[in-house]
Design a protein around this motif. Structure first.
Motif, short mmCIF file in Angstrom:
data_model
loop_
_atom_site.label_atom_id
_atom_site.label_comp_id
_atom_site.label_asym_id
_atom_site.label_seq_id
_atom_site.Cartn_x
_atom_site.Cartn_y
_atom_site.Cartn_z
N VAL A 56 21.40 -16.27 -20.02
CA VAL A 56 19.95 -15.79 -19.17
C VAL A 56 20.51 -14.09 -19.31
N LEU A 57 19.69 -12.89 -19.69
CA LEU A 57 20.19 -11.56 -20.08
C LEU A 57 19.59 -10.89 -18.93
N ASP A 58 20.08 -10.09 -17.70
CA ASP A 58 19.58 -9.87 -17.21
C ASP A 58 19.83 -8.06 -16.81
N MET A 59 18.64 -7.18 -17.32
CA MET A 59 18.62 -5.35 -17.45
C MET A 59 17.72 -4.85 -16.77
N ARG A 60 18.76 -4.10 -15.60
CA ARG A 60 17.90 -3.37 -14.50
C ARG A 60 17.96 -1.70 -15.92
N ILE A 61 16.73 -1.05 -15.68
CA ILE A 61 15.73 -0.10 -15.90
C ILE A 61 15.45 0.83 -15.73
N HIS A 62 16.02 2.60 -15.44
CA HIS A 62 15.38 3.59 -14.34
C HIS A 62 14.58 4.31 -15.55
N VAL A 63 12.96 3.24 -15.12
CA VAL A 63 11.86 3.21 -16.05
C VAL A 63 10.70 4.63 -15.57
N PHE A 64 10.33 5.57 -15.65
CA PHE A 64 9.34 6.32 -15.44
C PHE A 64 8.03 7.12 -16.60
N GLU A 65 7.29 7.74 -15.85
CA GLU A 65 6.50 8.49 -16.61
C GLU A 65 6.64 9.96 -17.16
N MET A 66 6.19 10.25 -18.46
CA MET A 66 6.36 11.90 -18.48
C MET A 66 5.06 12.34 -18.37
N THR A 67 4.97 13.14 -17.73
CA THR A 67 3.28 13.74 -17.78
C THR A 67 3.16 15.38 -19.02
N ARG A 68 2.03 15.78 -18.67
CA ARG A 68 1.31 16.52 -19.46
C ARG A 68 2.41 17.86 -19.12
N GLU A 69 2.35 18.10 -17.34
CA GLU A 69 2.65 19.35 -16.67
C GLU A 69 4.09 19.55 -16.71
N VAL A 70 4.92 20.58 -16.94
CA VAL A 70 6.19 21.69 -17.20
C VAL A 70 6.53 22.05 -16.12
N THR A 71 7.55 22.13 -15.87
CA THR A 71 8.40 23.02 -14.71
C THR A 71 8.18 23.91 -15.21
N GLU A 72 8.87 25.42 -14.40
CA GLU A 72 8.80 26.85 -13.97
C GLU A 72 10.58 27.05 -15.45
N GLU A 73 10.99 26.04 -15.30
CA GLU A 73 12.00 25.45 -16.44
C GLU A 73 11.65 25.49 -17.93
N GLY A 74 10.52 24.76 -17.29
CA GLY A 74 9.73 24.23 -19.95
C GLY A 74 9.94 22.60 -19.78
N TYR A 75 10.71 22.14 -18.27
CA TYR A 75 10.81 20.35 -18.85
C TYR A 75 9.27 19.52 -18.95
N TYR A 76 9.24 18.85 -19.11
CA TYR A 76 8.60 17.77 -18.95
C TYR A 76 8.15 16.94 -16.90
N VAL A 77 7.67 17.30 -16.44
CA VAL A 77 7.27 16.59 -15.21
C VAL A 77 7.37 15.23 -15.26
N LEU A 78 8.48 14.67 -14.46
CA LEU A 78 8.78 13.41 -14.56
C LEU A 78 8.01 12.64 -13.22
N ASP A 79 7.16 11.54 -13.25
CA ASP A 79 6.17 10.93 -11.97
C ASP A 79 6.91 9.22 -12.62
N LYS A 80 6.26 8.46 -11.04
CA LYS A 80 6.63 6.83 -10.90
C LYS A 80 7.79 6.72 -11.76
N HIS A 81 8.78 7.16 -10.70
CA HIS A 81 10.54 6.78 -10.92
C HIS A 81 10.31 5.22 -10.58
N THR A 82 10.61 4.31 -11.49
CA THR A 82 11.20 2.62 -11.12
C THR A 82 12.38 2.83 -11.23
N LEU A 83 13.10 1.89 -10.74
CA LEU A 83 13.89 0.14 -11.19
C LEU A 83 13.31 -1.00 -11.74
N ALA A 84 12.90 -1.66 -12.50
CA ALA A 84 12.60 -2.58 -13.58
C ALA A 84 14.26 -3.44 -13.40
N ASP A 85 13.56 -4.73 -13.40
CA ASP A 85 14.66 -5.72 -13.36
C ASP A 85 13.81 -7.00 -14.08
#
Length: 168
Positions: A56-85
């Protein structure tokens, strides 16, 4: 990103995939997600025994959604931060390299292929079942691939942008 015309949505073959699709509305590619942990075990059984899940292999992943919104610094806004096992059972042909402090995924690619004889099927048993193929394309750190008989989403935990679980 890759050409999604060949992208395979594995949600139909992953047990409890709704835990992830209910959050995102779709099965994500895991682009820019981080693998935080891996655990390999024999799961108390031998692969040739009936109903064995080993190895068996168990894997923990921090997954999120990249939105179309951009911060003042020019980075995409990330949403729905989730730890998936995720749990992969009856793992075979495991090849992983470069696990480090930063394991950023470019894409986690799932596929299906027929299990080859003598590990499944045969003249008396009929055609062998399909196996799940998993390929981790890395942006930085861990990369590799393996095959397994089944996959499952064990849990999803809301987290902050740094991957720390949020209090309930």
């Amino acid at each position: 990103m890759t050409d999604n015309s060949e992208w395979f949505d594995p949600s139909a073959i992953i047990k409890n995939s709704r835990k992830i699709t209910d959050i995102f509305g779709y099965w994500p590619t895991f682009h820019d997600a981080w693998i935080y942990g891996l655990n390999l075990s024999v799961a108390g059984g031998k692969p040739w025994e009936p109903d064995s899940e080993s190895p068996v292999l168990d894997m923990r992943i921090h997954v999120f959604e990249m939105t179309r919104e951009v911060t003042e610094e020019g980075y995409y806004v990330l949403d729905k931060h989730t730890l998936a096992d995720l749990r992969f059972r009856n793992v075979d042909r495991l090849s992983l390299e470069n696990f480090s402090y930063q394991n950023s995924i470019f894409e986690l690619i799932f596929g299906l292929e027929p299990m080859s004889y003598p590990f499944g099927g045969g003249p008396a048993e009929g055609p062998p079942p399909n196996v799940i193929t998993v390929k981790c394309i890395s942006s930085c750190g861990l990369h590799g691939e393996f095959k397994c008989n089944s996959a499952e989403v064990l849990s999803v935990i809301p987290c902050d942008e740094d991957g720390h679980a949020l209090s309930a």
